[in-house]
Design a protein around this motif. Sequence first.
Motif, PDB file in Angstrom:
ATOM      1  N   ALA A  55       0.282 -16.606 -27.278  1.00 47.21           N
ATOM      2  CA  ALA A  55      -0.154 -17.936 -27.701  1.00 47.21           C
ATOM      3  C   ALA A  55      -1.035 -17.855 -28.947  1.00 47.21           C
ATOM      4  O   ALA A  55      -0.861 -18.630 -29.903  1.00 47.21           O
TER       5      ALA A  55
ATOM      6  N   GLU B  58       3.557 -23.369 -32.345  1.00 43.94           N
ATOM      7  CA  GLU B  58       3.169 -23.594 -30.969  1.00 43.94           C
ATOM      8  C   GLU B  58       4.093 -22.788 -30.046  1.00 43.94           C
ATOM      9  O   GLU B  58       5.260 -22.557 -30.388  1.00 43.94           O
TER      10      GLU B  58
ATOM     11  N   TRP C 274       5.689 -22.296 -21.383  1.00 47.09           N
ATOM     12  CA  TRP C 274       4.962 -23.074 -20.374  1.00 47.09           C
ATOM     13  C   TRP C 274       5.727 -23.102 -19.066  1.00 47.09           C
ATOM     14  O   TRP C 274       5.134 -23.051 -17.984  1.00 47.09           O
TER      15      TRP C 274
ATOM     16  N   ALA D 159      -2.498 -21.699 -17.994  1.00 48.67           N
ATOM     17  CA  ALA D 159      -1.601 -22.634 -18.677  1.00 48.67           C
ATOM     18  C   ALA D 159      -2.380 -23.784 -19.304  1.00 48.67           C
ATOM     19  O   ALA D 159      -2.127 -24.166 -20.457  1.00 48.67           O
TER      20      ALA D 159
ATOM     21  N   GLU E 186      -2.879 -24.371 -23.322  1.00 49.54           N
ATOM     22  CA  GLU E 186      -2.323 -25.582 -23.905  1.00 49.54           C
ATOM     23  C   GLU E 186      -3.389 -26.390 -24.634  1.00 49.54           C
ATOM     24  O   GLU E 186      -3.122 -27.045 -25.633  1.00 49.54           O
ATOM     25  N   TYR E 187      -4.635 -26.321 -24.120  1.00 46.31           N
ATOM     26  CA  TYR E 187      -5.739 -27.084 -24.734  1.00 46.31           C
ATOM     27  C   TYR E 187      -6.864 -26.117 -25.093  1.00 46.31           C
ATOM     28  O   TYR E 187      -7.907 -26.103 -24.456  1.00 46.31           O
TER      29      TYR E 187
END
Length: 199
Positions: free
Chosen positions: A126, A135, A141, A193, A197-198
């Motif tokens: 990532a 991304e 994911w 995850a 993602e954030y």
Amino acid sequence: SHQQNPALAQQAFDQALQIAPAFGNALYERANVSYALNQLERAAADYQAAMDSGRQDANVFWNAGWNAYRMGDYPQSVVYTQEALAQLPDQIALHFNLALTQLAAGQLTEAESGYAFGVTLAEQQAVNLRAEGKEPPVSFWWYLDTAALDLYNLSICIEQEECDGAPPRAAVSASAEISPTAQHWQRTLQSLAVGLEYP
């Protein structure tokens, strides 16, 4: 098969293989639809036949390894999954599948190490992609979510003997540490995850 009709697809692959019994692609695809029909023994035979016919790619080993895990044949699952990893060493899903198999077999040290490696690899992937202005793909994911779900299924199999998506209960090691370990890594992967993602 693409119309999500595995029973009809199986009949069509049967017909194809009557004409060309060593057609590796048909053997592999028939194995996949047999798995979808929960005919794990038949799927195992076709995966092996596909390999024997010359299909030696990572997808065959990957799916054969998962099928063997579902059957509770952990030594064979490890062999197949390691063959797939030899071709796709950076595939996090394969690392998680291998660790899951080791966990179900009661090989806790190996499983813990495998999950830790998979988590580190996912983090690196990532970070590296974002450093390139990209991304992670949707599959990234999906693999994280699926790995967490697989751990949940194993835990439920142990605790409630509902083993959809897991090996037969009798095939799971009797170690009392498996379910807590599965729950720990399930939470870890779910948190990973969200964290990735954030960031």
